[in-house]
Design a protein around this motif. Structure first.
Motif, mmCIF file in Angstrom:
data_model
loop_
_atom_site.group_PDB
_atom_site.id
_atom_site.type_symbol
_atom_site.label_atom_id
_atom_site.label_comp_id
_atom_site.label_asym_id
_atom_site.label_seq_id
_atom_site.Cartn_x
_atom_site.Cartn_y
_atom_site.Cartn_z
ATOM 1 N N ASN A 56 74.114 0.021 -16.342
ATOM 2 C CA ASN A 56 75.461 -0.528 -16.159
ATOM 3 C C ASN A 56 76.527 0.513 -16.448
ATOM 4 O OD1 ASN A 56 74.614 -3.079 -15.366
ATOM 5 N ND2 ASN A 56 74.569 -3.879 -17.469
ATOM 6 N N ASP A 57 76.201 1.453 -17.334
ATOM 7 C CA ASP A 57 77.155 2.515 -17.666
ATOM 8 C C ASP A 57 77.292 3.543 -16.545
ATOM 9 O OD1 ASP A 57 77.686 1.510 -20.261
ATOM 10 O OD2 ASP A 57 75.904 2.512 -21.059
ATOM 11 N N ILE A 58 76.188 3.857 -15.885
ATOM 12 C CA ILE A 58 76.249 4.926 -14.887
ATOM 13 C C ILE A 58 76.648 4.426 -13.502
ATOM 14 C CG2 ILE A 58 74.533 6.272 -16.150
ATOM 15 C CD1 ILE A 58 72.514 5.580 -13.952
ATOM 16 N N LEU A 59 76.519 3.119 -13.236
ATOM 17 C CA LEU A 59 76.850 2.614 -11.907
ATOM 18 C C LEU A 59 78.301 2.896 -11.513
ATOM 19 C CD1 LEU A 59 76.137 1.144 -9.326
ATOM 20 C CD2 LEU A 59 76.555 -1.034 -10.505
ATOM 21 N N PRO A 60 79.306 2.640 -12.383
ATOM 22 C CA PRO A 60 80.693 2.932 -11.974
ATOM 23 C C PRO A 60 80.903 4.403 -11.628
ATOM 24 C CG PRO A 60 80.657 1.520 -13.914
ATOM 25 C CD PRO A 60 79.243 1.986 -13.711
ATOM 26 N N ASP A 65 58.389 -0.466 -16.710
ATOM 27 C CA ASP A 65 58.664 -1.442 -15.650
ATOM 28 C C ASP A 65 60.094 -1.958 -15.700
ATOM 29 O OD1 ASP A 65 56.104 -1.165 -14.726
ATOM 30 O OD2 ASP A 65 55.333 -2.982 -15.678
ATOM 31 N N ASP A 66 60.609 -2.187 -16.912
ATOM 32 C CA ASP A 66 61.974 -2.713 -17.027
ATOM 33 C C ASP A 66 62.987 -1.720 -16.466
ATOM 34 O OD1 ASP A 66 61.078 -5.043 -18.160
ATOM 35 O OD2 ASP A 66 61.450 -4.411 -20.234
ATOM 36 N N ALA A 67 62.831 -0.445 -16.842
ATOM 37 C CA ALA A 67 63.748 0.585 -16.353
ATOM 38 C C ALA A 67 63.611 0.748 -14.842
ATOM 39 C CB ALA A 67 63.480 1.914 -17.060
ATOM 40 N N TYR A 68 62.386 0.690 -14.351
ATOM 41 C CA TYR A 68 62.159 0.832 -12.908
ATOM 42 C C TYR A 68 62.837 -0.305 -12.146
ATOM 43 C CZ TYR A 68 59.734 1.504 -8.467
ATOM 44 O OH TYR A 68 59.449 1.711 -7.132
ATOM 45 N N GLU A 110 65.394 -2.074 -13.110
ATOM 46 C CA GLU A 110 66.838 -1.886 -13.183
ATOM 47 C C GLU A 110 67.298 -0.823 -12.198
ATOM 48 O OE1 GLU A 110 68.797 -1.751 -17.067
ATOM 49 O OE2 GLU A 110 66.871 -2.325 -17.952
ATOM 50 N N LEU A 111 66.489 0.231 -12.052
ATOM 51 C CA LEU A 111 66.816 1.280 -11.087
ATOM 52 C C LEU A 111 66.829 0.715 -9.673
ATOM 53 C CD1 LEU A 111 67.286 4.225 -10.235
ATOM 54 C CD2 LEU A 111 64.800 4.543 -10.269
ATOM 55 N N ILE A 112 65.853 -0.098 -9.343
ATOM 56 C CA ILE A 112 65.792 -0.690 -8.012
ATOM 57 C C ILE A 112 67.015 -1.550 -7.735
ATOM 58 C CG2 ILE A 112 64.489 -2.231 -6.497
ATOM 59 C CD1 ILE A 112 63.214 0.521 -6.992
ATOM 60 N N GLU A 172 69.659 -0.878 -4.801
ATOM 61 C CA GLU A 172 69.961 -1.919 -3.826
ATOM 62 C C GLU A 172 71.465 -2.158 -3.738
ATOM 63 O OE1 GLU A 172 68.290 -6.308 -2.494
ATOM 64 O OE2 GLU A 172 68.147 -5.715 -4.601
ATOM 65 N N THR A 173 72.140 -2.097 -4.887
ATOM 66 C CA THR A 173 73.592 -2.233 -4.904
ATOM 67 C C THR A 173 74.245 -1.135 -4.073
ATOM 68 O OG1 THR A 173 73.542 -3.242 -7.109
ATOM 69 C CG2 THR A 173 75.634 -2.278 -6.388
ATOM 70 N N LEU A 174 73.752 0.092 -4.227
ATOM 71 C CA LEU A 174 74.287 1.207 -3.450
ATOM 72 C C LEU A 174 73.985 1.039 -1.962
ATOM 73 C CD1 LEU A 174 73.348 4.194 -5.791
ATOM 74 C CD2 LEU A 174 75.604 3.172 -5.476
ATOM 75 N N TYR A 175 72.769 0.629 -1.659
ATOM 76 C CA TYR A 175 72.365 0.458 -0.257
ATOM 77 C C TYR A 175 73.234 -0.577 0.454
ATOM 78 C CZ TYR A 175 69.430 -0.655 3.777
ATOM 79 O OH TYR A 175 68.962 -0.889 5.049
ATOM 80 N N LYS A 176 73.649 -1.593 -0.267
ATOM 81 C CA LYS A 176 74.466 -2.654 0.322
ATOM 82 C C LYS A 176 75.876 -2.183 0.676
ATOM 83 C CE LYS A 176 72.017 -6.631 -1.634
ATOM 84 N NZ LYS A 176 72.059 -7.766 -2.592
#
Length: 308
Positions: free
Chosen positions: A6-10, A59-62, A64-66, A70-74
């Protein structure tokens, strides 16, 4: 304290505001500025979002990465998202979202380069070397250029674009040199005075000397290549040969991308093994590849022939 997805997405979204077809790194975790994300890089390459993992994550980090990808792809800028697992043998890649474009190139300025996303560990182009390529393009006019460890010959393309009279590319990989020839043709460049030598550099000095003297010499080796080159013991062997290859006005672009070997390592090698070449400047790395340990990031050093 580690940062979160959530920190790096912006930040990543901010880095996508001015996207075009040009190659751009939009997240550089490898630089160490984002604690906990040293394993992740994300590049926008034409219509491909290219993601590299440099270590296994849980798995949790993976997951979250996906979600992040997906947010970027959209955003609907990229036609596909490719994930490469660099930590695995042969660094396999997979398409996570979308479909591969029929043609995708690494665009840099007015030049472009062939890519191979799905079959090789390296895709055929290193975005962080932009300053080195620009230096070569700006300093090649009327020069005889030697491109050692040429890989797919991006430096050669830049040299010819800058007006070089001849370029000699040397690399052990015949397939890389084939791609290099294709890169020249892709940019509508005549290869009449471009030479492609598929040799082990350390065993082929006589062949390389046939095209000397050189006015600009590029040394951009791998840190370690099993059976052929190790920077810690072999870089000096090239430096010792420079006097036999160089013209009296020669400039050397000496590069190394090894986090365990800093700028002092390279300067010391030149000081110990040649008195003909003196340090001039270090090229600054692009801001999109910022590193908390700047002296251990990619190093592009300029040396110039000085008569003694």
């Amino acid at each position: 304290m580690n940062v979160t997805f959530n920190d790096i997405l912006p930040l990543i979204l901010e880095n996508t505001h001015d996207l075009n077809h040009q190659f751009k790194r939009i997240f550089h975790g490898r630089g160490g500025l984002f604690k906990g994300f040293e394993y992740l890089t994300i590049d926008s390459i034409d219509k491909v979002l290219f993601v590299c993992l440099f270590k296994s994550i849980d798995d949790d980090a993976y997951n979250e990465l996906i979600v992040l990808l997906e947010t970027l792809y959209k955003k609907k800028y990229w036609q596909c998202v490719i994930l490469q697992e660099r930590f695995l043998l042969k660094a396999p890649s997979q398409i996570l979202f979308g479909t591969m474009p029929k043609q995708t190139y690494a665009h840099e300025g007015k030049l472009k380069y062939h890519l191979n996303f799905m079959q090789n560990q390296n895709i055929g182009f290193f975005g962080d070397m932009i300053q080195g390529r620009q230096y070569v393009q700006n300093h090649s006019k009327n020069k005889n250029v030697l491109n050692l460890f040429s890989y797919t010959c991006a430096f050669s393309v830049c040299a010819q674009s800058g007006g070089a009279v001849k370029v000699v590319n040397v690399d052990m990989s015949k397939s890389a040199l084939t791609t290099g020839r294709q890169n020249h043709h892709l940019n509508d460049q005549n290869t009449k005075n471009i030479h492609f030598l598929p040799y082990n550099i350390l065993k082929s000095w006589s062949k390389i000397k046939k095209h000397a003297p050189y006015d600009l010499i590029i040394i951009d080796p791998p840190t370690f290549q099993k059976g052929s080159f190790a920077a810690t013991k072999d870089y000096e062997k090239i430096i010792k040969r420079l006097g036999q290859l160089a013209s009296k006005n020669c400039t050397v672009l000496s590069a190394l991308n090894a986090p365990d070997l800093d700028v002092t390592f390279m300067k010391t090698l030149f000081a110990l093994h040649t008195d003909q070449f003196k340090f001039v400047e270090q090229l600054k790395n692009p801001s999109t590849y910022e590193n908390i340990a700047a002296q251990k990031a990619l190093k592009n050093l300029i040396f110039r022939y000085t008569s003694t």
